[in-house]
Design a protein around this motif. Structure first.
Motif, PDB file in Angstrom:
ATOM      1  N   TYR A   1     -74.599 -40.813  63.314  1.00 40.41           N
ATOM      2  CA  TYR A   1     -75.705 -41.654  63.749  1.00 40.41           C
ATOM      3  C   TYR A   1     -76.428 -40.996  64.929  1.00 40.41           C
ATOM      4  O   TYR A   1     -75.863 -40.127  65.613  1.00 40.41           O
ATOM      5  N   ALA A   2     -77.665 -41.411  65.169  1.00 36.59           N
ATOM      6  CA  ALA A   2     -78.461 -40.835  66.255  1.00 36.59           C
ATOM      7  C   ALA A   2     -77.815 -41.145  67.604  1.00 36.59           C
ATOM      8  O   ALA A   2     -77.539 -42.313  67.908  1.00 36.59           O
ATOM      9  N   ASP A   3     -77.566 -40.110  68.408  1.00 36.98           N
ATOM     10  CA  ASP A   3     -76.965 -40.278  69.737  1.00 36.98           C
ATOM     11  C   ASP A   3     -78.080 -40.475  70.753  1.00 36.98           C
ATOM     12  O   ASP A   3     -78.628 -39.523  71.313  1.00 36.98           O
ATOM     13  N   ASP A   4     -78.409 -41.747  70.958  1.00 32.62           N
ATOM     14  CA  ASP A   4     -79.483 -42.075  71.907  1.00 32.62           C
ATOM     15  C   ASP A   4     -78.940 -42.666  73.194  1.00 32.62           C
ATOM     16  O   ASP A   4     -79.691 -43.174  74.025  1.00 32.62           O
ATOM     17  N   GLY A   5     -77.614 -42.620  73.350  1.00 33.75           N
ATOM     18  CA  GLY A   5     -77.011 -43.142  74.567  1.00 33.75           C
ATOM     19  C   GLY A   5     -76.965 -44.647  74.628  1.00 33.75           C
ATOM     20  O   GLY A   5     -76.536 -45.216  75.631  1.00 33.75           O
ATOM     21  N   GLU A   6     -77.377 -45.318  73.565  1.00 34.88           N
ATOM     22  CA  GLU A   6     -77.414 -46.774  73.553  1.00 34.88           C
ATOM     23  C   GLU A   6     -76.390 -47.330  72.552  1.00 34.88           C
ATOM     24  O   GLU A   6     -76.003 -46.669  71.603  1.00 34.88           O
ATOM     25  N   GLU A   7     -75.993 -48.550  72.822  1.00 38.91           N
ATOM     26  CA  GLU A   7     -75.136 -49.243  71.862  1.00 38.91           C
ATOM     27  C   GLU A   7     -76.002 -49.796  70.736  1.00 38.91           C
ATOM     28  O   GLU A   7     -76.991 -50.480  70.987  1.00 38.91           O
ATOM     29  N   SER A   8     -75.628 -49.500  69.490  1.00 37.45           N
ATOM     30  CA  SER A   8     -76.415 -49.944  68.334  1.00 37.45           C
ATOM     31  C   SER A   8     -75.483 -50.470  67.242  1.00 37.45           C
ATOM     32  O   SER A   8     -74.347 -50.010  67.112  1.00 37.45           O
ATOM     33  N   THR A   9     -76.005 -51.420  66.487  1.00 32.69           N
ATOM     34  CA  THR A   9     -75.258 -51.982  65.368  1.00 32.69           C
ATOM     35  C   THR A   9     -75.986 -51.662  64.072  1.00 32.69           C
ATOM     36  O   THR A   9     -77.194 -51.899  63.943  1.00 32.69           O
ATOM     37  N   TYR A  10     -75.245 -51.129  63.100  1.00 35.64           N
ATOM     38  CA  TYR A  10     -75.800 -50.801  61.787  1.00 35.64           C
ATOM     39  C   TYR A  10     -75.012 -51.548  60.705  1.00 35.64           C
ATOM     40  O   TYR A  10     -73.779 -51.647  60.779  1.00 35.64           O
ATOM     41  N   THR A  11     -75.740 -52.053  59.729  1.00 36.50           N
ATOM     42  CA  THR A  11     -75.091 -52.711  58.594  1.00 36.50           C
ATOM     43  C   THR A  11     -74.882 -51.688  57.486  1.00 36.50           C
ATOM     44  O   THR A  11     -75.850 -51.189  56.902  1.00 36.50           O
ATOM     45  N   VAL A  12     -73.617 -51.380  57.223  1.00 35.79           N
ATOM     46  CA  VAL A  12     -73.267 -50.382  56.211  1.00 35.79           C
ATOM     47  C   VAL A  12     -72.942 -51.108  54.902  1.00 35.79           C
ATOM     48  O   VAL A  12     -72.198 -52.097  54.893  1.00 35.79           O
TER      49      VAL A  12
END
Length: 578
Positions: free
Chosen positions: A350-361
């Protein structure tokens, strides 16, 4: 003349012959003498008797006369004079087996008495109703079992529809010129068709669209039928017609034969009847009995998609491990707009943008028939949760030298809100197994008395004193964990005494909100073997409750009791599943 004499039937069961007099043995009055020439022997044919046996179609004729040396018997079944049966002795008889195509047919029997070398004769006639009564076979092997999954039942257990996944409605059995019975065959019921004819039997029902047999868009894959016949009284080959197609199936002698077709390969799109006939080059004998059972549409079991993620899934590189059942193909949508992967166990960056992110797989799997099933999971990246969470005071032991319960034991388990702020009453009657798992003497534990229990299993508070034990955790999101604990309930209660343990989906500030939430996992323990230390330290019960943490890893433990007797908790642990 067809079906002359007995057909090798080993045992004849005498049945009633239905004549105009409704008797099995018939005595007929003599008719007029046909010749009275001087010096010629007069024939007086007084009567004849008839006995019916077998399946109701076997008839034996015995004439009674004076002066007759022989007899000709015409059974009235389209026989010519040359084919008539002859009796050459007084008291003799002759037997004929009528065809059994139809259930009931009326024939005229004609008996002619003659004297040797003379043309003098006398004739008696009478009508007879031949009623074919097939006998249900009792020596047939038990029909095969069928799986109780993904089956649309048309016929099972004779004429009773068993609801597997589904069952069809408005089923009718139409024998045509054949006779149908739902007979006890061996140890089970089966549909049984008897009587020799072109069409043995037919099962009709509401039209089934194959593509939508189980539900909209859920197709049937194959059709199955179990068939059985004893060749000496049945048939050796059957013709099966359905969905515009016709099939020929050889039958094993006195063994169940499975008939299966792939509906897609055969191009069958719908069916509303199944017709059974004698095979084109088959042989039917005696009653031509065919047994049928287990007619059902079947679909290949659907795949069950499932997957786990690696324990470091909270960084930006996530490895997905397939845990699906019955899957032959895989399609992974990682929820970030990237290309779909068809690997079984992919790793995705996943993109390393330094932020916490949630993805639906989304994982979509297909079974061997190409039918797809999907499952989804939220995956959080960019945050790290606790892999091995610590349960504070899960052993309920005091600090060395500290006699205060509230400060170092109860304080770890407190939650504000309704009920008593103390989560439990501490007790010396804890488990004989220490926190590391070794067996020893009793340890301290948490205790709930009858006055400290909730009002019901849903955790409703008894005003003033209900005790709730609560502790919050930050876990690795979407990860398998186990809640382990021991509980004990004293014997002699009301039979409904319970210790309730839950893993809650989130963190809560008060007991009212915690109790009202929907848990990830919940267990109601009701085993009342006494205190932990009773019965040589065998009074407790150890529970291990597996669960998957939620998408953000925020979960909490909640214990409470609903009991009329003292109940206990000890050795609470929370750890990753192996």
């Amino acid at each position: 003349m067809k079906n002359l004499l007995k057909k090798g039937i080993s045992t004849l069961v005498v049945s009633s012959l239905i004549l105009s007099s409704c008797q099995s043995d018939v005595m007929l009055e003599p008719g007029d003498v046909t010749s009275t020439a001087s010096g010629i022997k007069q024939v007086v044919l007084s009567s004849f008797t008839a006995e019916v046996s077998g399946d109701g179609t076997i008839v034996s004729i015995t004439p009674l006369s004076v002066g007759a040396d022989s007899y000709q018997v015409d059974f009235g079944d389209d026989t010519s004079t040359e084919d008539m049966l002859t009796i050459t002795e007084q008291g003799g008889s002759v037997t004929y087996d009528y065809p059994n195509e139809l259930e009931k047919v009326t024939y005229t029997i004609t008996v002619t008495g003659k004297s040797d070398g003379k043309e003098d004769s006398q004739v008696l006639t009478d009508n007879i109703d031949i009623i074919h009564t097939p006998t249900a076979l009792a020596t047939v092997p038990t029909s095969p079992d069928v799986e109780n999954e993904n089956v649309l039942s048309i016929l099972s257990d004779g004429n009773a529809l068993s609801a597997y996944t589904n069952s069809v409605s408005n089923v009718a059995f139409d024998g045509g010129t054949a006779q149908y019975i739902a007979a006890l065959v061996g140890d089970n019921n089966a549909a049984q068709y008897s009587k020799l004819s072109a069409t043995i039997g037919k099962v009709s029902f509401d039209e089934i669209t194959i593509a939508d047999a189980f539900a909209s868009g859920e197709s049937a894959d194959s059709l199955h039928i179990d068939l059985h016949s004893i060749h000496s009284i049945g048939l050796n080959k059957v013709k099966i017609s359905l969905g515009g197609k016709t099939y020929e199936q050889d039958l094993e002698d006195n063994e169940w034969t499975a008939f299966d077709i792939d509906l897609s390969d055969e191009g069958i799109t719908s069916i509303n009847e199944i017709v059974f006939e004698l095979g084109s080059d088959g042989v039917a004998t005696d009653e031509a009995t065919l047994n049928v059972d287990n007619i059902y549409l079947h679909r290949v079991s659907l795949s069950v998609p499932s997957f786990t993620i690696d324990s470091n899934a909270n960084d930006y590189s996530v490895t997905f491990t397939d845990a699906s059942e019955l899957a032959v193909n895989y399609s992974w949508d990682f929820g970030d707009g990237s290309e779909v992967s068809e690997d079984q166990n992919p790793t995705h960056e996943y993109a390393d943008d330094g932020e916490e992110s949630t993805y639906t797989v989304t994982l979509t799997t297909t079974n061997e028939s190409g039918v797809s099933t999907s499952t989804t999971m939220d995956v959080i990246v960019g945050v790290f949760g606790s892999i091995n969470p610590e349960v504070v005071k899960g052993d309920f032991e005091r600090l060395n030298g500290d006699s205060s319960d509230d400060g170092n034991i109860r304080g770890a388990w407190k939650i504000a809100g309704l009920g008593n702020s103390n989560p439990f009453g501490t007790s010396s009657d804890g488990s004989c197994t220490n926190y590391e798992g070794t067996l020893g003497s009793k340890t301290r534990g948490a205790k709930w008395s009858s006055s400290q229990s909730a009002a019901d299993l849903e955790g409703t508070v008894n005003p003033g004193n209900t005790r709730y034990a609560y502790q919050a955790f930050n876990l690795t999101p979407n990860t398998e964990y186990v809640l382990e604990y021991g509980y004990a309930i004293r014997t002699g209660g009301n039979g409904e005494d319970s210790m309730v343990a839950t893993i809650l989906n989130g963190h809560f500030d008060d007991s009212e909100s915690a109790v009202a939430s929907i848990p990830l996992v919940r267990h109601v323990g009701t085993i009342a073997n006494g205190k932990f230390g009773d019965n040589s330290c065998s009074g407790g019960t150890t529970m291990k409750l597996p669960f998957r943490s939620n998408a953000n890893g925020e979960v909490s433990i909640l214990f409470y009791a609903v009991t009329s007797k003292d109940a206990y908790i000890d050795n609470v642990k929370l750890y990753p599943a192996e």
